[in-house]
Write an enzyme that holds these catalytic residues in place. Structure first.
Site: not given
Ligand code: A2P
Length: 287
Positions: A47, A52, A77, A110
């Site tokens: 994931d 990120y 996401k 997200h």
């Protein structure tokens, strides 16, 4: 569930391995090395997220691991800066480029666009979702889902969605389970995934959980991962530490008793990491 490769089946028929390797807060290099280690010890589900800023590391780890693409389940996401149909289509392509993949198995919104930040929130979410549906039809995504959505946001989305979301990924750990949202999401046909199943580490020193973990002869981290699984919630534990990555995969040869599950359910608020979407601080979500 008896092993890492056992799967939940999403409501569109896609199978998803029951524990995912989480990468929130991992650097590009840590994500790469962590993914290699995770695949080595048996994880088949990774994931990540555009936000990120480590998708390139995840992709490098996948390639270096040598695993066949079809044997791996990869989630990424869509970030809040990319809302709307056209930007969403570009965001999908950018994530695929960063990952070095032709498709992702699961793509999540997200965070919802929320009423307290944008009076036009319903239309914005609907437009973003149209982009998701197009990318799905184009074969770039195998399953579409949500993250941090509450009933209000899901109900609004369903007024225009042509393809129903099959996942809702929310914060879930002992001390913050959002049970009402878990039940709603499951009843609405979504698999619930747990982000921060260890409360981002904040629950690991809790005396009550430590006492319970000692009784089972397990670590608190393992207890938390098992807790999610026993609620039919798919945990996404994050670690950059090889021994912990391996330990977090060892969660299949013990069962938390119903009494202990209840006690964990009833714990007071602990390790709540951020905010609910409708309570987002001004610098957290924007439209
Ligand atoms: P690290 O990445 O330095 O190994 P969450 O999955 O809830 O976001 O929690 C992640 C945090 O918990 C990270 O700080 C991670 O540290 C830590 N962590 C992950 N697994 C374990 C474990 N088995 N024992 C102790 N800490 C862990």
């Amino acid at each position: 569930m008896n092993k890492l490769t056992d799967c939940f089946t999403l409501s569109n028929g896609v199978k998803i391995p029951c524990v995912g390797y989480g990468t929130w807060k991992s650097s590009i290099e840590d994500a790469k090395n962590g993914v290699i280690k995770a695949i080595e010890v048996g994880y088949r589900h990774i994931d990540t997220a555009a936000a990120y800023e480590n998708e390139s590391g995840v992709g490098a780890g996948i390639r270096e691991s040598g695993i066949k693409r079809e044997d791996l389940f990869v989630t990424t996401k869509h970030w809040i800066t990319e809302r709307g149909y056209d930007k969403t289509l570009r965001a999908v392509d950018e994530s695929l480029k960063q990952l070095g993949l032709d498709y992702v198995d699961l793509y999540l919104v997200h965070w919802p666009c929320v009423e307290c930040r944008n009076p036009n929130w319903k239309a914005v979410n609907a437009d973003t979702w149209r982009g998701f549906e197009q990318a799905f039809r184009d074969g770039k995504i195998r399953a579409l889902g949500l993250s941090n959505f509450e009933k209000k946001h899901v109900d609004a989305l369903m007024q225009t969605a042509q393809i129903a979301p099959v996942v809702n990924q929310i914060e879930f750990h002992p001390g913050y389970t959002q049970m009402e949202n878990v039940r709603f999401s499951q009843q609405a046909g979504m698999l619930v995934e747990a982000w921060s199943p260890l409360g981002s580490g904040a629950v690991l020193n809790d005396p009550f959980l430590n006492e319970m973990a000692r009784r089972y002869n397990w670590s608190v981290a393992q207890l938390c991962i098992r807790f999610a699984l026993q609620h039919d919630v798919l945990p996404l534990p994050k670690s950059v530490t090889p021994a912990r990555i391996a330990q977090n995969a060892q969660v299949f040869d013990f069962t938390i008793s119903p009494e202990d599950m209840k006690a964990m359910d009833e714990m007071p608020l602990l390790g709540f990491s951020t905010y609910r979407p409708e309570e987002a601080p001004a610098d957290a979500l924007y439209d």
